[in-house]
Design a protein around this motif. Sequence first.
Motif, PDB file in Angstrom:
ATOM      1  N   HIS A  11      -0.838   0.461   2.365  1.00 31.68           N
ATOM      2  CA  HIS A  11      -1.698   1.299   1.513  1.00 31.68           C
ATOM      3  C   HIS A  11      -1.047   1.525   0.147  1.00 31.68           C
ATOM      4  CE1 HIS A  11      -4.468   2.227   4.791  1.00 31.68           C
ATOM      5  NE2 HIS A  11      -3.391   2.257   5.544  1.00 31.68           N
ATOM      6  N   LEU A  12      -0.216   0.585  -0.274  1.00 32.97           N
ATOM      7  CA  LEU A  12       0.466   0.674  -1.556  1.00 32.97           C
ATOM      8  C   LEU A  12      -0.136  -0.322  -2.536  1.00 32.97           C
ATOM      9  CD1 LEU A  12       4.108   0.757  -0.175  1.00 32.97           C
ATOM     10  CD2 LEU A  12       2.851   2.693  -1.132  1.00 32.97           C
ATOM     11  N   PHE A  13      -0.303   0.095  -3.773  1.00 33.30           N
ATOM     12  CA  PHE A  13      -0.812  -0.793  -4.814  1.00 33.30           C
ATOM     13  C   PHE A  13       0.206  -1.892  -5.097  1.00 33.30           C
ATOM     14  CE2 PHE A  13      -0.964  -1.922  -9.330  1.00 33.30           C
ATOM     15  CZ  PHE A  13      -2.266  -2.391  -9.437  1.00 33.30           C
ATOM     16  N   ASN A  14       1.474  -1.509  -5.224  1.00 34.57           N
ATOM     17  CA  ASN A  14       2.536  -2.448  -5.557  1.00 34.57           C
ATOM     18  C   ASN A  14       3.748  -2.143  -4.665  1.00 34.57           C
ATOM     19  OD1 ASN A  14       4.358  -4.178  -6.670  1.00 34.57           O
ATOM     20  ND2 ASN A  14       4.178  -3.408  -8.760  1.00 34.57           N
ATOM     21  N   PRO A  15       3.777  -2.669  -3.451  1.00 34.05           N
ATOM     22  CA  PRO A  15       4.840  -2.320  -2.507  1.00 34.05           C
ATOM     23  C   PRO A  15       6.256  -2.647  -2.977  1.00 34.05           C
ATOM     24  CG  PRO A  15       3.310  -3.924  -1.543  1.00 34.05           C
ATOM     25  CD  PRO A  15       2.825  -3.613  -2.917  1.00 34.05           C
ATOM     26  N   ASN A  16       6.397  -3.578  -3.891  1.00 34.64           N
ATOM     27  CA  ASN A  16       7.730  -3.980  -4.351  1.00 34.64           C
ATOM     28  C   ASN A  16       8.237  -3.184  -5.546  1.00 34.64           C
ATOM     29  OD1 ASN A  16       7.903  -6.030  -2.374  1.00 34.64           O
ATOM     30  ND2 ASN A  16       6.620  -7.333  -3.650  1.00 34.64           N
ATOM     31  N   ASP A  17       7.393  -2.339  -6.125  1.00 39.50           N
ATOM     32  CA  ASP A  17       7.809  -1.613  -7.327  1.00 39.50           C
ATOM     33  C   ASP A  17       7.220  -0.206  -7.359  1.00 39.50           C
ATOM     34  OD1 ASP A  17       9.326  -1.476  -9.619  1.00 39.50           O
ATOM     35  OD2 ASP A  17       7.733  -2.217 -10.912  1.00 39.50           O
ATOM     36  N   SER A  18       7.184   0.463  -6.222  1.00 38.55           N
ATOM     37  CA  SER A  18       6.675   1.829  -6.163  1.00 38.55           C
ATOM     38  C   SER A  18       7.807   2.801  -6.452  1.00 38.55           C
ATOM     39  CB  SER A  18       6.093   2.119  -4.773  1.00 38.55           C
ATOM     40  OG  SER A  18       4.994   1.300  -4.524  1.00 38.55           O
ATOM     41  N   GLN A  57       0.308  14.784  -7.711  1.00 39.24           N
ATOM     42  CA  GLN A  57      -0.970  14.111  -7.839  1.00 39.24           C
ATOM     43  C   GLN A  57      -1.788  14.269  -6.566  1.00 39.24           C
ATOM     44  OE1 GLN A  57       2.012  11.000  -9.408  1.00 39.24           O
ATOM     45  NE2 GLN A  57       0.383   9.909  -8.494  1.00 39.24           N
ATOM     46  N   VAL A  58      -3.095  14.181  -6.718  1.00 35.85           N
ATOM     47  CA  VAL A  58      -3.960  14.199  -5.541  1.00 35.85           C
ATOM     48  C   VAL A  58      -3.781  12.906  -4.756  1.00 35.85           C
ATOM     49  CG1 VAL A  58      -6.351  14.223  -4.742  1.00 35.85           C
ATOM     50  CG2 VAL A  58      -5.623  15.780  -6.552  1.00 35.85           C
ATOM     51  N   SER A  59      -3.703  11.780  -5.467  1.00 34.10           N
ATOM     52  CA  SER A  59      -3.528  10.496  -4.782  1.00 34.10           C
ATOM     53  C   SER A  59      -2.451   9.671  -5.480  1.00 34.10           C
ATOM     54  CB  SER A  59      -4.843   9.707  -4.751  1.00 34.10           C
ATOM     55  OG  SER A  59      -5.192   9.319  -6.056  1.00 34.10           O
ATOM     56  N   ASP A  60      -1.900   8.715  -4.743  1.00 30.49           N
ATOM     57  CA  ASP A  60      -0.982   7.763  -5.350  1.00 30.49           C
ATOM     58  C   ASP A  60      -1.720   7.050  -6.474  1.00 30.49           C
ATOM     59  OD1 ASP A  60       0.771   8.493  -3.345  1.00 30.49           O
ATOM     60  OD2 ASP A  60       0.545   6.638  -2.206  1.00 30.49           O
ATOM     61  N   VAL A  61      -0.987   6.747  -7.550  1.00 27.08           N
ATOM     62  CA  VAL A  61      -1.592   6.082  -8.701  1.00 27.08           C
ATOM     63  C   VAL A  61      -0.796   4.813  -8.981  1.00 27.08           C
ATOM     64  CG1 VAL A  61      -2.239   6.321 -11.127  1.00 27.08           C
ATOM     65  CG2 VAL A  61      -2.240   8.328  -9.636  1.00 27.08           C
ATOM     66  N   GLY A  67       1.361  11.070  -4.368  1.00 25.24           N
ATOM     67  CA  GLY A  67       0.089  11.685  -4.014  1.00 25.24           C
ATOM     68  C   GLY A  67       0.017  12.242  -2.602  1.00 25.24           C
ATOM     69  N   LEU A  68      -0.990  13.110  -2.410  1.00 28.18           N
ATOM     70  CA  LEU A  68      -1.305  13.615  -1.078  1.00 28.18           C
ATOM     71  C   LEU A  68      -2.097  12.572  -0.298  1.00 28.18           C
ATOM     72  CD1 LEU A  68      -2.390  17.250  -2.008  1.00 28.18           C
ATOM     73  CD2 LEU A  68      -0.190  16.500  -1.076  1.00 28.18           C
ATOM     74  N   LEU A  69      -2.801  11.717  -1.023  1.00 34.14           N
ATOM     75  CA  LEU A  69      -3.558  10.606  -0.441  1.00 34.14           C
ATOM     76  C   LEU A  69      -2.950   9.296  -0.914  1.00 34.14           C
ATOM     77  CD1 LEU A  69      -7.173  11.854  -1.286  1.00 34.14           C
ATOM     78  CD2 LEU A  69      -6.021  12.053   0.911  1.00 34.14           C
ATOM     79  N   THR A  70      -3.144   8.254  -0.151  1.00 35.70           N
ATOM     80  CA  THR A  70      -2.680   6.936  -0.579  1.00 35.70           C
ATOM     81  C   THR A  70      -3.562   6.420  -1.714  1.00 35.70           C
ATOM     82  OG1 THR A  70      -4.024   5.902   1.148  1.00 35.70           O
ATOM     83  CG2 THR A  70      -1.689   6.313   1.652  1.00 35.70           C
ATOM     84  N   TYR A  71      -3.084   5.368  -2.369  1.00 31.32           N
ATOM     85  CA  TYR A  71      -3.791   4.754  -3.494  1.00 31.32           C
ATOM     86  C   TYR A  71      -5.243   4.422  -3.142  1.00 31.32           C
ATOM     87  CZ  TYR A  71      -5.003   1.278  -7.034  1.00 31.32           C
ATOM     88  OH  TYR A  71      -5.631   0.579  -8.024  1.00 31.32           O
ATOM     89  N   ASP A  72      -5.473   3.891  -1.946  1.00 27.81           N
ATOM     90  CA  ASP A  72      -6.818   3.500  -1.523  1.00 27.81           C
ATOM     91  C   ASP A  72      -7.617   4.667  -0.919  1.00 27.81           C
ATOM     92  OD1 ASP A  72      -5.518   3.812   0.906  1.00 27.81           O
ATOM     93  OD2 ASP A  72      -5.641   1.693   1.456  1.00 27.81           O
TER      94      ASP A  72
END
Length: 95
Positions: A11-18, A57-61, A67-72
Amino acid sequence: CGGMTYPVEEHLFNPNDSYGYKTCKTLKDFRGALHKLYRERIIPAAQKGLCAAIYTQVSDVEDEINGLLTYDRKVNKADEKEMLAIAEELKNAMK
């Protein structure tokens, strides 16, 4: 306020650079840090007159995962029942 990081695989936008501010290794650690923030800092400050606090943040960006919620928006990292209990404590602290 906020800034706790918990990476949720798949559930990560960019797992290699978070990145984030305070990394929690487990969901339990993330929730514990979140609850500690409210119970030890926000609620006592509200009892002394704090009139507002914004959790960012409310969600990962994308790369930032505080975030409290994942990016998706598919995983809620916070425990809903516990957050409702904290909201009630905040309400009572402002009376």
